[in-house]
Scaffold this motif. Structure first.
Motif, PDB file in Angstrom:
ATOM      1  N   LEU A  92      73.551   6.862  34.233  1.00  0.00           N
ATOM      2  CA  LEU A  92      72.703   8.003  34.351  1.00  0.00           C
ATOM      3  C   LEU A  92      71.132   7.429  34.451  1.00  0.00           C
ATOM      4  O   LEU A  92      70.323   7.814  35.110  1.00  0.00           O
ATOM      5  CB  LEU A  92      72.939   8.816  33.134  1.00  0.00           C
ATOM      6  CG  LEU A  92      72.060  10.304  33.476  1.00  0.00           C
ATOM      7  CD1 LEU A  92      72.782  10.981  34.490  1.00  0.00           C
ATOM      8  CD2 LEU A  92      72.182  11.040  32.138  1.00  0.00           C
ATOM      9  N   ILE A 135      68.698   7.921  37.271  1.00  0.00           N
ATOM     10  CA  ILE A 135      67.301   8.562  37.135  1.00  0.00           C
ATOM     11  C   ILE A 135      66.277   7.903  37.814  1.00  0.00           C
ATOM     12  O   ILE A 135      65.380   8.119  38.548  1.00  0.00           O
ATOM     13  CB  ILE A 135      66.864   8.862  35.760  1.00  0.00           C
ATOM     14  CG1 ILE A 135      67.876  10.119  35.422  1.00  0.00           C
ATOM     15  CG2 ILE A 135      65.608   9.374  35.628  1.00  0.00           C
ATOM     16  CD1 ILE A 135      67.864  10.491  33.901  1.00  0.00           C
ATOM     17  N   CYS A 195      69.064  17.574  41.967  1.00  0.00           N
ATOM     18  CA  CYS A 195      69.119  18.058  40.631  1.00  0.00           C
ATOM     19  C   CYS A 195      70.206  19.218  40.372  1.00  0.00           C
ATOM     20  O   CYS A 195      71.242  18.735  39.512  1.00  0.00           O
ATOM     21  CB  CYS A 195      67.928  18.736  39.974  1.00  0.00           C
ATOM     22  SG  CYS A 195      66.483  17.486  39.735  1.00  0.00           S
ATOM     23  N   LEU A 198      73.517  17.054  40.803  1.00  0.00           N
ATOM     24  CA  LEU A 198      74.026  16.477  39.666  1.00  0.00           C
ATOM     25  C   LEU A 198      74.273  17.249  38.682  1.00  0.00           C
ATOM     26  O   LEU A 198      75.819  16.829  37.832  1.00  0.00           O
ATOM     27  CB  LEU A 198      72.493  15.548  39.060  1.00  0.00           C
ATOM     28  CG  LEU A 198      72.589  14.694  37.986  1.00  0.00           C
ATOM     29  CD1 LEU A 198      73.802  13.749  37.946  1.00  0.00           C
ATOM     30  CD2 LEU A 198      71.372  14.333  37.570  1.00  0.00           C
ATOM     31  N   SER A 199      73.792  18.230  38.323  1.00  0.00           N
ATOM     32  CA  SER A 199      74.297  19.181  37.586  1.00  0.00           C
ATOM     33  C   SER A 199      75.712  19.758  37.494  1.00  0.00           C
ATOM     34  O   SER A 199      76.460  19.905  36.716  1.00  0.00           O
ATOM     35  CB  SER A 199      73.350  20.547  37.391  1.00  0.00           C
ATOM     36  OG  SER A 199      73.825  21.397  36.325  1.00  0.00           O
ATOM     37  N   ASP A 246      72.860  12.489  27.679  1.00  0.00           N
ATOM     38  CA  ASP A 246      72.592  12.318  29.242  1.00  0.00           C
ATOM     39  C   ASP A 246      71.962  13.500  29.706  1.00  0.00           C
ATOM     40  O   ASP A 246      71.146  13.452  30.686  1.00  0.00           O
ATOM     41  CB  ASP A 246      74.089  11.852  29.938  1.00  0.00           C
ATOM     42  CG  ASP A 246      74.744  10.702  29.366  1.00  0.00           C
ATOM     43  OD1 ASP A 246      73.767   9.802  28.804  1.00  0.00           O
ATOM     44  OD2 ASP A 246      75.861  10.690  29.652  1.00  0.00           O
ATOM     45  N   VAL A 247      72.305  14.670  29.343  1.00  0.00           N
ATOM     46  CA  VAL A 247      71.856  16.151  29.819  1.00  0.00           C
ATOM     47  C   VAL A 247      70.238  16.071  29.634  1.00  0.00           C
ATOM     48  O   VAL A 247      69.471  16.497  30.342  1.00  0.00           O
ATOM     49  CB  VAL A 247      72.567  17.072  29.431  1.00  0.00           C
ATOM     50  CG1 VAL A 247      72.037  18.404  30.014  1.00  0.00           C
ATOM     51  CG2 VAL A 247      73.957  17.081  29.881  1.00  0.00           C
ATOM     52  N   GLN A 296      68.272  13.474  29.227  1.00  0.00           N
ATOM     53  CA  GLN A 296      67.692  12.669  30.106  1.00  0.00           C
ATOM     54  C   GLN A 296      67.427  13.349  31.469  1.00  0.00           C
ATOM     55  O   GLN A 296      66.345  13.242  31.922  1.00  0.00           O
ATOM     56  CB  GLN A 296      68.248  11.376  30.359  1.00  0.00           C
ATOM     57  CG  GLN A 296      68.337  10.572  28.981  1.00  0.00           C
ATOM     58  CD  GLN A 296      66.968   9.940  28.725  1.00  0.00           C
ATOM     59  OE1 GLN A 296      66.035   9.862  29.604  1.00  0.00           O
ATOM     60  NE2 GLN A 296      66.746   9.841  27.217  1.00  0.00           N
ATOM     61  N   CYS A 297      68.394  14.002  31.681  1.00  0.00           N
ATOM     62  CA  CYS A 297      68.136  14.907  32.964  1.00  0.00           C
ATOM     63  C   CYS A 297      67.035  15.941  33.052  1.00  0.00           C
ATOM     64  O   CYS A 297      66.309  16.061  33.855  1.00  0.00           O
ATOM     65  CB  CYS A 297      69.671  15.638  33.519  1.00  0.00           C
ATOM     66  SG  CYS A 297      70.817  14.406  33.892  1.00  0.00           S
ATOM     67  N   GLU A 298      67.156  16.657  31.965  1.00  0.00           N
ATOM     68  CA  GLU A 298      66.039  17.559  31.699  1.00  0.00           C
ATOM     69  C   GLU A 298      64.530  16.993  31.549  1.00  0.00           C
ATOM     70  O   GLU A 298      63.764  17.413  31.972  1.00  0.00           O
ATOM     71  CB  GLU A 298      66.375  18.308  30.487  1.00  0.00           C
ATOM     72  CG  GLU A 298      67.712  19.427  30.376  1.00  0.00           C
ATOM     73  CD  GLU A 298      68.087  19.939  29.273  1.00  0.00           C
ATOM     74  OE1 GLU A 298      68.863  21.000  29.222  1.00  0.00           O
ATOM     75  OE2 GLU A 298      67.728  19.282  28.098  1.00  0.00           O
ATOM     76  N   PHE A 339      69.654  22.568  35.216  1.00  0.00           N
ATOM     77  CA  PHE A 339      70.459  22.372  34.285  1.00  0.00           C
ATOM     78  C   PHE A 339      70.822  23.520  33.141  1.00  0.00           C
ATOM     79  O   PHE A 339      71.241  22.977  32.171  1.00  0.00           O
ATOM     80  CB  PHE A 339      69.943  21.081  33.603  1.00  0.00           C
ATOM     81  CG  PHE A 339      69.641  19.849  34.559  1.00  0.00           C
ATOM     82  CD1 PHE A 339      70.916  19.137  34.945  1.00  0.00           C
ATOM     83  CD2 PHE A 339      68.537  19.664  35.164  1.00  0.00           C
ATOM     84  CE1 PHE A 339      70.718  17.990  35.794  1.00  0.00           C
ATOM     85  CE2 PHE A 339      68.321  18.701  36.140  1.00  0.00           C
ATOM     86  CZ  PHE A 339      69.274  17.880  36.358  1.00  0.00           C
TER      87      PHE A 339
END
Length: 685
Positions: free
Chosen positions: A514, A518, A544, A547-548, A574-575, A577-579, A599
């Motif tokens: 992940l 990113i 995004c 990915l979500s 991991d979520v 980091q996405c946020e 997300f």
């Protein structure tokens, strides 16, 4: 008169008794004598008188007999006295003779004893010689065994051990030294086994170190062979064209002949320098170790160990360096290591029997090929230099040709080349877009003077997009291709995910795949700053959302049967980091937390399970102001059942049951209520 008559009557009776006494055994005389006293009174006196008379008669008879033989007795005594003197002389002579015989026999006795002793010694010596004839070959073979051990000729030593056990030891098994030797053989075998395994480990380390050189050599040979084949094919084509039209392309024919000549000369020069795999690696340890384990009857154990170690080395070889995508040397080193590994395996396959099989190498290659393609896709996505992409393409071609020459299927690599071609076109387009932009920025937009139609056509030809409609369609197609390719790259990274869905505790950091994804998106969106703002924003939002969706599908995958709370916590990292990425404004122009809303479904679902806030969820379900408005009951039920199954098998909820035993009942209750919500939704639909 009466007494006289009685006396006359008893005389015959007494004579009868005397006859019985004389003729009867003394042990039976008692009854006879008793009858004497049982008769008339005074009968015993008469019996005694009769007995005395009988004794006197016998004495007279004895005396007569003695008188009759007395003269003979006297004569015998007289003769005996005469012989006495001669007997004494004879005694003296016998004594003397005995003495002389004894004296003469002493030497014979001594000599006889010496002979007996010599005979015993001779028999013992003969026995010793016979036993030594049995023992000496055993000792010689054991000495030979020791020499072979000292000379590290372990395979020969094992054969010698077999001969000792099967042929020699049974002959002398009664001796103690033989028992000691027999007890020592298992130790020697174990020692040989340990030494051979040590040699094998050195061999494995050696081929790991020489994999680069082996792969480089093999790829060089494959490249030379291909160059020669291409040059030869060109010459054949020229000759074929010459037969068709002998006067055409004369200069081209001569040029290709020169190329072929140079190719042959270059190949001849390189043949002297190129080394074979046998020149770079000594394979004798693996042959020796295989033979030793075959003799020891543990060939299968050795094969399993060798394959296990090589698989470990394969994983190390397939693991690229983090900066591999920066230079062509990084890719070249990666390819040469892989080629070297499989060249060695192919050599082992053809020179040994059973150590590795074609099925094993095919399985290993298929595993490696999937990893190679995934790695190349991931790392090539970082590349923004078209020249580097082109060099990578050439390396892949040589890499594929090399392994194909060793019998490995490489069709998937050739399929990858189409993706590399598309990436090359993209990077080339980006590069020249920058060049054109610089040109446009430096251009003063003054008229271009032309004096002829030919000059005009030359200038116009430099501008590829002359039709406005064509230019608009091409832009829409290009934008759609950007969104599609970006989502495909995201899928490639997501495929590298490797969650341990039964972990008890999270790792404490986000997953590597992940973070790589990113970083890739950051670098891509930095390039997108030169695109129109709407295009960059649409691409970022699409990425995004994609990915979500991919993460949610991964969590709810039907093949995933169990999820632990530790895995949920790791997934939550991991979520997060996405946020954070969404909140960092990778593309300018978004208002507020618009990008983070991509997300929101994942965030509310994970918060529900992390906080375990089921009472709030069930109480506020369906209300517009619900804290978990985006959590679908079917989604929550699916995830909860996965965690419920894990609690039964892996005891994940043990601490819950310990602190609050009603927790399990709560889970069952929540599951029932969620199912009722799901059923209600389906009926309503």
């Amino acid at each position: 008169m009466a007494e006289s008559a009685e006396g006359l009557g008893t005389i015959p009776e007494h004579e009868r008794i005397l006859q019985e006494i004389e003729s009867t055994d003394t042990a039976c005389v008692g009854p006879t004598l008793r009858s004497v006293y049982d008769d008339q009174p005074n009968a015993h006196k008469k019996f005694m008188e009769k007995l005395d008379a009988c004794i006197r008669n016998h004495d007279k008879e004895i005396e007569k007999m003695c008188n009759f033989h007395h003269q003979g007795f006297v004569d015998a005594i007289t003769e005996l006295l005469k012989v006495r003197t001669d007997a004494e002389k004879l005694k003296v002579q016998v004594t003397d003779t005995n003495r002389r015989f004894q004296d003469a026999g002493k030497e014979v006795i001594v000599q006889t004893e010496d002979i007996i002793r010599c005979r015993i010694q001779q028999r013992n010596i003969t026995t010793v010689v016979e036993k030594l004839q049995l023992c000496l070959p055993v000792l010689e073979m054991y000495s030979k065994l020791k020499e072979q051990m000292s000379a590290k000729r372990y395979y020969s030593a094992l054969k010698t051990m077999e001969q000792l056990e099967n042929v020699y030891f049974p002959r002398v098994s009664q001796y103690r030294f033989c028992q000691l030797m027999i007890e020592n053989l298992p130790k020697l075998r174990e020692n040989i086994k340990e030494i051979s395994m040590s040699d094998l480990k050195d061999f494995l380390e050696s081929i790991r170190k020489h994999s680069d050189k082996i792969g480089e050599t093999a790829m060089k040979q494959a490249h030379q062979q291909k160059t020669f084949s291409v040059a030869l094919q060109k010459q054949n084509n020229i000759k074929f064209g010459k037969n068709m039209c002998i006067n055409n392309d004369r200069i081209l024919e001569e040029r290709n002949e020169i190329v072929l000549k140079h190719a042959l000369e270059e190949e001849d020069e390189n043949e002297e320098e190129v080394l074979t795999v046998q020149d770079l690696v000594d394979f004798s340890p693996v042959y020796r170790c295989l033979h030793i384990h075959s003799v020891l009857g543990s060939e299968e154990t050795f094969e399993n160990y060798y394959r296990k170690q090589r698989k470990k080395q394969a994983r190390l070889v397939l693991q690229p360096q983090s900066n591999m995508h920066e230079t062509v040397d990084g890719y070249r080193r990666y390819f040469t290591q892989i080629v070297g590994f499989f060249v060695v395996e192919d050599h082992i396959l053809h020179v040994t029997q059973g150590l590795v099989t074609r099925a094993y190498t095919d399985e290993l290659w298929n595993m490696a090929l999937s990893k190679i393609i995934a790695v190349l896709r991931a790392h090539s996505s970082y590349c923004t230099d078209p020249d580097l992409v082109l060099e990578l393409k050439n390396l892949i071609v040589i890499f594929a040709d090399t392994l194909q020459g060793y019998g490995f299927p490489v069709n998937r690599l050739f399929d990858l080349l189409f993706e590399i071609r598309d990436q090359y076109n993209e990077t080339l387009l980006k590069k020249w877009a920058g060049v054109f932009r610089d040109i446009f920025e430096e251009d003063n937009y003054s008229p271009i003077p032309v004096v002829s139609e030919e000059e005009y056509k030359i200038v116009i030809s430099k501008f590829p997009f002359q039709d406005p409609d064509l230019e608009k369609d091409a832009r829409h197609a290009a934008e759609g291709e950007i969104y599609t390719k970006l989502n495909q790259k995201i899928d490639e990274f997501v495929q590298l995910a490797d969650y341990d869905w039964t972990m008890s505790e999270p790792d404490g950091r986000a997953s590597g795949y992940l973070m790589d994804l990113i970083n890739f998106l950051r670098s891509i969106f930095q390039v997108f700053t030169h695109l129109p703002g709407k295009v960059a924003q649409t691409a970022c939002m699409s990425a995004c959302q994609h990915l979500s969706t991919s993460l949610m599908q991964m969590l709810l995958d039907s093949e995933l049967k169990q999820i632990s709370m530790g895995a949920v916590q790791q997934f939550n990292l991991d979520v997060i980091q996405c946020e954070l990425f969404a909140s960092s404004e990778p593309v300018p122009g978004f208002q507020g937390d618009t990008l983070q809303l991509a997300f929101i479904d994942l965030r509310q679902l994970l918060d529900l399970f992390m906080v375990w806030d089921w009472s709030t969820y069930l109480a506020d379900y369906g209300q517009p102001a619900s804290k978990y408005l985006r959590v679908n009951p079917n989604t929550a039920l699916t995830l909860l059942e996965k965690m419920k199954d894990t609690s039964k098998k892996n005891n994940i909820f043990a601490q819950f049951r310990k602190n609050d035993r009603d927790k399990q009942k709560l889970i069952e209750t929540v599951v029932k209520q969620l199912r009722s919500l799901v059923n209600g939704m389906s009926q309503h639909t």
